[in-house]
Design a protein around this motif. Structure first.
Motif, PDB file in Angstrom:
ATOM      1  N   TRP A   1       0.833  -1.195   0.000  1.00 59.80           N
ATOM      2  CA  TRP A   1       0.000   0.000   0.000  1.00 59.80           C
ATOM      3  C   TRP A   1       0.872   1.250   0.000  1.00 59.80           C
TER       4      TRP A   1
ATOM      5  N   GLY B   1     -13.754  -5.657   1.018  1.00 66.08           N
ATOM      6  CA  GLY B   1     -12.336  -5.744   0.707  1.00 66.08           C
ATOM      7  C   GLY B   1     -11.814  -7.157   0.591  1.00 66.08           C
TER       8      GLY B   1
ATOM      9  N   SER C   1      -5.480  -3.654   0.806  1.00 69.22           N
ATOM     10  CA  SER C   1      -5.328  -3.497   2.253  1.00 69.22           C
ATOM     11  C   SER C   1      -4.691  -4.709   2.911  1.00 69.22           C
TER      12      SER C   1
ATOM     13  N   PHE D   1      -3.973  -4.157   9.497  1.00 67.91           N
ATOM     14  CA  PHE D   1      -4.945  -3.172   9.046  1.00 67.91           C
ATOM     15  C   PHE D   1      -4.829  -1.856   9.810  1.00 67.91           C
TER      16      PHE D   1
ATOM     17  N   HIS E   1      -9.891   0.685   7.833  1.00 64.65           N
ATOM     18  CA  HIS E   1     -10.373  -0.553   7.238  1.00 64.65           C
ATOM     19  C   HIS E   1     -11.060  -1.442   8.274  1.00 64.65           C
ATOM     20  N   LYS E   2     -10.480  -1.520   9.455  1.00 65.92           N
ATOM     21  CA  LYS E   2     -11.075  -2.399  10.462  1.00 65.92           C
ATOM     22  C   LYS E   2     -12.496  -1.950  10.799  1.00 65.92           C
TER      23      LYS E   2
ATOM     24  N   LYS F   1     -14.470  -0.195   8.953  1.00 62.02           N
ATOM     25  CA  LYS F   1     -15.335  -0.404   7.796  1.00 62.02           C
ATOM     26  C   LYS F   1     -15.754  -1.865   7.694  1.00 62.02           C
ATOM     27  N   TYR F   2     -14.810  -2.772   7.884  1.00 60.40           N
ATOM     28  CA  TYR F   2     -15.158  -4.191   7.810  1.00 60.40           C
ATOM     29  C   TYR F   2     -16.184  -4.557   8.880  1.00 60.40           C
TER      30      TYR F   2
ATOM     31  N   GLU G   1     -14.392   6.507   2.297  1.00 56.19           N
ATOM     32  CA  GLU G   1     -14.917   5.510   1.350  1.00 56.19           C
ATOM     33  C   GLU G   1     -15.156   6.153  -0.010  1.00 56.19           C
TER      34      GLU G   1
ATOM     35  N   VAL H   1     -11.211   3.255   1.895  1.00 54.08           N
ATOM     36  CA  VAL H   1     -11.726   2.180   2.751  1.00 54.08           C
ATOM     37  C   VAL H   1     -12.937   1.559   2.075  1.00 54.08           C
TER      38      VAL H   1
END
Length: 455
Positions: free
Chosen positions: A38, A222, A288, A366, A370-371, A373-374, A450, A455
């Motif tokens: 990344w 993702g 990611s 991460f 991202h975390k 968002k997941y 986003e 993300v």
């Protein structure tokens, strides 16, 4: 007088580059890797000549503040170079330390307007503190001598999800305009850094390139994606964006080559497009997670007088600072080796200087973007934590090997003794720890990220 440009085609896969950039002249490094998967980690190596883990720069800490020695731009600046940067990448704009050594540092072009107040450090404040960001923006708008209307439009773009990426260009047209206006006026040694984001999501090239006739994003889950119904559409949209990037970069490159002695063109990392799986359940999209070849194998071309052909040695983005130092005549303090030393094209990986120069790739887990968002997209926290630990890979003259959380060590082209080689190289790199930043972001800020494709 020496003028050097470093151009990063953000998120451009090597195979996609090979499909669309055969027009680019110069010496092509066919076995180049990034140091990570990344942007921030890869740029750490391009700016310092160190591995990201050495400086503690990773997805949990995106700031370039833990490196006490001068970064590349600072060394060039001290040697009398004019140093300028134009980046369309928000991570580089709002994280700390990435403007070190640059006389001029322009933040993402689709959020910039010469008639509005400047947003150089405003994005970072907004992302790190929602209320403080809005308050600061309103204060700046009130006291600014710039156009209130243009400033209000900019404020809307920075705060309203769904508005920021209503454009079919991620800044390359602005970069082209800047180059057209500034490249011919150079009067001294110059270092220029450009970051072009057209291959990054959301994928929304101009109409004549856009097969989907719409902005296309990656699955929100993702690397934990399941049952993706529009995989073909995403892959086509990515190719469409790369075709557009190729054409507009050709215009930028043609202008640069009139004024710059050397142009280094590379990607910082690639992109997973659903071809890999995790835990035999999830399809991996984006960049990611992981150290797969699709993420770390990158295009690298150095253009300049007498540079042509293919160089098949194993090289890395970590070699870029040493190469630019060699070309500019400044001292080098990096781990890398200069890639240009009056060598003939076609030098093989058995070349003595490179025979034992394996290259490391690193994944450190991460970031909080991202975390969260997941979690919002119903991925179990235990599932996320299960793959939120360090991985490494190694590139040698005989191939590439990389660690995974679910399949152990995977190997392409059978590197000699990959596990032993990886352990030896990893042990030689001292990791910096203790600098992780635990940032919390509101849902509104996450929505903005986003929209920006992060993300």
């Amino acid at each position: 007088m020496t003028r050097i440009a470093l151009v990063v085609l953000d998120t451009l896969r090597k195979d996609t580059f090979d499909d669309h950039f055969d027009w680019l002249p110069g010496r092509y490094y066919s076995d180049a890797v990034s140091t990570s998967h990344w942007t921030i980690a890869a740029h750490t190596s391009m700016f310092t000549g160190r591995y990201p883990g050495e400086l503690g720069v990773n997805m949990k800490n995106p700031d370039l503040v833990g490196f006490d020695a001068p970064v590349l731009a600072e060394r060039l600046q001290s040697a009398g170079f004019q140093t300028r940067a134009l980046t369309a990448n928000h991570y580089l704009a709002y994280s700390e330390g990435w403007d070190r050594g640059f006389d001029e540092f322009y933040t993402p072009w689709h959020l910039q307007n010469q008639n509005a107040f400047n947003t150089t450090d405003l994005i970072g404040q907004m992302m790190q503190s929602e209320n403080a960001g809005i308050k600061t923006m309103l204060q700046r708008l009130y006291v600014s001598d710039k156009s209130t209307w243009h400033s209000l439009v900019l404020l809307l773009k920075m705060t309203a999800p769904g508005v920021t990426h209503g454009v079919s260009d991620d800044g390359a047209k602005n970069v082209l305009s800047w180059v057209n206006s500034n490249a011919s006026s150079l009067t001294e040694d110059e270092f220029l850094y450009l970051n072009l984001m057209e291959a990054h999501t959301p994928l929304n090239p101009p109409t004549e390139y856009n097969s989907a006739d719409a902005s296309v994003g990656l699955p929100k889950r993702g690397c934990f994606a399941e049952n993706v119904q529009n995989a073909d559409q995403i892959q086509t949209a990515y190719d469409d964006a790369a075709r557009y990037l190729s054409d507009i970069y050709r215009d930028i490159f043609d202008r640069l080559k009139e004024s710059y002695d050397y142009i280094v063109t590379c990607a910082d990392h690639g992109q997973a497009l659903g071809e890999r799986t995790l835990r035999n359940r999830f399809n991996i999209w984006g960049h990611s997670y992981g150290l797969y070849p699709e993420l770390v194998q990158v295009p690298l071309v150095i253009s300049g007088s007498g540079l042509n052909g293919r160089d098949n040695r194993p090289v890395s983005l970590i070699d870029i600072p040493a190469t630019i130092a060699e070309l500019s005549g400044v001292d080098d303090r990096s781990r890398g080796i200069p890639l240009i030393e009056d060598r003939e094209p076609g030098v093989q990986s058995s070349d003595a200087d490179f025979e034992s120069r394996s290259r490391l790739t690193q994944y450190h887990g991460f970031d909080s973007f991202h975390k969260k968002k997941y979690l919002r997209n119903e991925v179990l926290e235990a599932t996320i934590d299960d793959v939120d630990t360090k991985l490494e890979g190694i590139a040698t003259g005989s191939g590439y090997a990389w660690e995974t959380h679910d399949q152990g060590l995977l190997v392409n082209d059978s590197p000699d003794a990959p596990k032993e080689s990886l352990d030896t190289l990893s042990d030689s790199v001292t990791e910096r720890t203790g600098d992780d930043i635990d940032r919390e972001f509101s849902d509104r800020v996450l929505d903005q990220l986003e929209e920006l494709g992060y993300v």
